[in-house]
Scaffold this motif. Structure first.
Motif, mmCIF file in Angstrom:
data_model
loop_
_atom_site.group_PDB
_atom_site.id
_atom_site.type_symbol
_atom_site.label_atom_id
_atom_site.label_comp_id
_atom_site.label_asym_id
_atom_site.label_seq_id
_atom_site.Cartn_x
_atom_site.Cartn_y
_atom_site.Cartn_z
ATOM 1 N N ASP A 368 -1.632 -1.682 5.385
ATOM 2 C CA ASP A 368 -2.135 -0.841 4.295
ATOM 3 C C ASP A 368 -2.660 -1.755 3.185
ATOM 4 O O ASP A 368 -2.748 -2.974 3.364
ATOM 5 C CB ASP A 368 -1.047 0.103 3.765
ATOM 6 C CG ASP A 368 0.152 -0.660 3.278
ATOM 7 O OD1 ASP A 368 -0.016 -1.727 2.704
ATOM 8 O OD2 ASP A 368 1.285 -0.167 3.476
ATOM 9 N N LYS A 369 -3.036 -1.172 2.050
ATOM 10 C CA LYS A 369 -3.746 -1.919 1.015
ATOM 11 C C LYS A 369 -2.923 -3.071 0.471
ATOM 12 O O LYS A 369 -3.451 -4.154 0.208
ATOM 13 C CB LYS A 369 -4.148 -0.969 -0.121
ATOM 14 C CG LYS A 369 -5.011 -1.625 -1.181
ATOM 15 C CD LYS A 369 -5.494 -0.613 -2.197
ATOM 16 C CE LYS A 369 -6.429 -1.249 -3.223
ATOM 17 N NZ LYS A 369 -6.909 -0.271 -4.218
ATOM 18 N N PHE A 376 -7.937 -3.437 4.440
ATOM 19 C CA PHE A 376 -8.211 -2.216 3.682
ATOM 20 C C PHE A 376 -9.640 -2.216 3.157
ATOM 21 O O PHE A 376 -10.340 -1.198 3.211
ATOM 22 C CB PHE A 376 -7.219 -2.106 2.521
ATOM 23 C CG PHE A 376 -7.328 -0.803 1.766
ATOM 24 C CD1 PHE A 376 -6.576 0.297 2.144
ATOM 25 C CD2 PHE A 376 -8.203 -0.673 0.690
ATOM 26 C CE1 PHE A 376 -6.680 1.503 1.461
ATOM 27 C CE2 PHE A 376 -8.326 0.522 0.002
ATOM 28 C CZ PHE A 376 -7.549 1.615 0.392
ATOM 29 N N LYS A 428 -3.564 7.772 -1.273
ATOM 30 C CA LYS A 428 -4.406 6.823 -0.552
ATOM 31 C C LYS A 428 -5.795 7.419 -0.338
ATOM 32 O O LYS A 428 -5.945 8.399 0.399
ATOM 33 C CB LYS A 428 -3.775 6.443 0.785
ATOM 34 C CG LYS A 428 -2.478 5.655 0.617
ATOM 35 C CD LYS A 428 -1.904 5.252 1.951
ATOM 36 C CE LYS A 428 -0.627 4.439 1.757
ATOM 37 N NZ LYS A 428 -0.013 4.030 3.041
ATOM 38 N N ASN A 439 -7.738 10.123 3.966
ATOM 39 C CA ASN A 439 -7.464 9.764 5.348
ATOM 40 C C ASN A 439 -8.216 10.629 6.358
ATOM 41 O O ASN A 439 -8.407 10.235 7.506
ATOM 42 C CB ASN A 439 -5.949 9.877 5.596
ATOM 43 C CG ASN A 439 -5.532 9.158 6.860
ATOM 44 O OD1 ASN A 439 -6.187 8.197 7.268
ATOM 45 N ND2 ASN A 439 -4.467 9.612 7.483
#
Length: 501
Positions: A368-369, A376, A428, A439
């Motif tokens: 993830d980020k 990302f 997110k 997403n």
């Protein structure tokens, strides 16, 4: 330039693209316009040259005249008059016309002139000449005869050496002759081919190759380069089509019995049977090419089982290799050199195949980020679908079915389509302009592939064998097509008779 040019594709949302439908061809008209018509094309060199600048402006599409600089246009006319041998021949015709001569004259553009040294500049009498009086000259059927006045223009063969220099005088300012079949021999050193002479494809590939020691007029012509490449490609394809048509015995096309096939299909009327031309499986996009690849894939599935993944890779104009070459070659951006993008893409594709064969990718990966900022960022740049534009929408819905629904688990429909797990997390998202993409807009991908190739690489789970045939349709699908049937319409009397009977 013939064919239907599609200008709708350039809506301003993406890079310039030159796209054309139908058969491509070039035509040349008469020396003088028909009575009452304005001069166009080559007639501008001969008719009413006292107002040539304004005539050329008038010959362009409406609404664009104000964008052109008359000083630049006058300078280009002067340059062509001084250096272009084709233009000089048309100017000679102008001088005779304006002198009031009553002699009938035409221009003869030579076709079968043998090529001299490769880098010699052309001479006017080698490529064209003025015919006065008798038009019936031996072997003139192999040349182009530009008549004084004619209602319909005549076709120029794509094999004529002046095919490109007539269409693109600014790319060939000296009126250079183009490709002439069997006149450019291979070097005797290191020639391992069965051929003795350079082919048309090799000739045009040589022309669009970057050479830092030459001016590179063709490769630096921006949007005109797009049109030139399409023009050259269609000429190459036409030459291949002609070879297939006139060498059917070499292709063993007699093995395909047209008459038997027609009778089996119920076409017993001999008047309805045409001259069938068989295209070999090496012709990309042809029916035999499609069938051969599909059967090869089915054979692999029969032995090894169903496929696992369906991977699509898209070229990235921001690849370092492309940007470095563009700067070195003197172009403004990657979109000016689609040939360079294609070459780099081909190298990347071959490397991708090798990596897949060597088992480099597809291990367990999570990111993830915070844990993987590079991954990302690449997903944000390359793998987010949206925001959708007019060409992506149909009835106010995305044609690619985005945004996809949230799902807690991956599932497979009866038709074999995959619904991937997409977890809901309102924290997110990424911003594309003023649009927030979460997403639901992420295109399925593999992070390791994405990091190495830095391009849009769509990885889908291929769960059913029914999807395999789609692979080969996908890469050769081309533009939308339709089937049309033409029938003879009955007259009113015939309809009346049918009703009475």
């Amino acid at each position: 330039m013939g064919g239907k040019i599609d200008n709708d594709i350039n809506s301003g949302n993406g890079p310039f693209t030159f796209r054309m439908h139908g058969q491509n061809y070039h035509k040349i008209g008469s020396l003088l316009p028909v009575e009452g018509d304005l001069p166009r094309f080559a007639q501008l060199y001969v008719y009413d040259t006292a107002h040539e600048v304004q005539n050329r402006l008038n010959a362009l599409a409406k609404g664009k005249n104000n964008e052109l600089d008359e000083g630049i246009l006058s300078g280009l006319i002067k340059m062509l008059d001084e250096y272009n041998d084709l233009a000089k021949v048309f100017r000679i015709a102008r001088d005779r016309y304006e002198s009031g001569s009553k002699e009938v004259f035409s221009i003869r553009l030579l076709k079968n002139k043998e090529r001299g040294r490769q880098f010699d500049l052309p001479q006017g009498d080698e490529i064209a000449g003025l015919i006065v009086g008798d038009m019936f000259i031996p072997n003139s059927d192999r040349d182009i005869i530009v008549q004084p006045r004619k209602d319909k223009p005549q076709y120029i063969s794509f094999l004529h050496p002046s095919y490109m220099s007539l269409q693109y005088p600014l790319l060939f300012p000296y009126g250079e002759q183009g490709y002439i079949e069997k006149t450019i021999p291979y070097s005797s050193e290191g020639n391992a081919t069965k051929r003795s002479y350079v082919t048309m494809r090799e000739y045009y590939a040589y022309q669009i190759h970057t050479r830092l020691t030459s001016p590179g007029t063709i490769v630096r012509s921006d949007r005109l380069f797009h049109q030139y490449v399409v023009d050259a490609y269609t000429a190459i394809e036409q030459e291949r089509m002609d070879f297939y048509q006139f060498n059917q015995k070499k292709l063993r096309a007699d093995l395909y019995n047209n008459v038997c096939d027609a009778i089996v299909q119920g076409d017993a009327d001999s008047k309805k049977l045409g001259n069938r031309i068989i295209l070999p499986s090496s012709f990309i996009g042809g029916s035999r090419y499609m069938v051969e690849n599909y059967r090869d894939a089915m054979a692999l599935c029969r032995w090894y089982g169903n496929l696992d993944l369906f991977i699509t890779i898209t070229a990235n104009p921001k690849w370092e290799e492309v940007i470095d070459h563009i700067k070195m070659a003197g172009n403004e951006n990657a979109y000016d050199r689609p040939n360079i993008e294609c070459r780099v893409f081909k190298m990347k594709l071959e490397k991708l195949f090798k990596d897949l064969q060597d088992g480099v990718f597809f291990g367990p990966i999570t990111a993830d980020k915070e844990e993987d900022p590079e991954g990302f960022l690449l997903v944000e740049q390359q793998m987010m679908h949206g925001p959708c534009g007019p060409k992506c929408m149909d009835d106010n819905k995305c044609t690619k079915k985005f945004p996809r629904p949230y799902n807690d688990s991956t599932s497979i429909s009866e038709a074999g389509y995959i619904t991937y797990r997409r977890r809901f997390d309102e924290t997110k998202f990424v911003m594309k302009g003023n649009t927030m993409l979460d997403n639901r807009y992420v295109v399925p991908h593999n992070l390791a592939l994405l990091k190495k190739y830095k391009a849009h690489i769509n990885v889908e789970w291929c769960s059913r064998s029914s999807a395999i045939k789609y692979l080969f349709k996908y890469i050769t699908k081309g533009v939308d097509m339709a089937t049309m049937k033409i029938e003879k319409q009955q007259t009113l009397d015939q309809n009346k008779g049918d009703k009475e009977s």
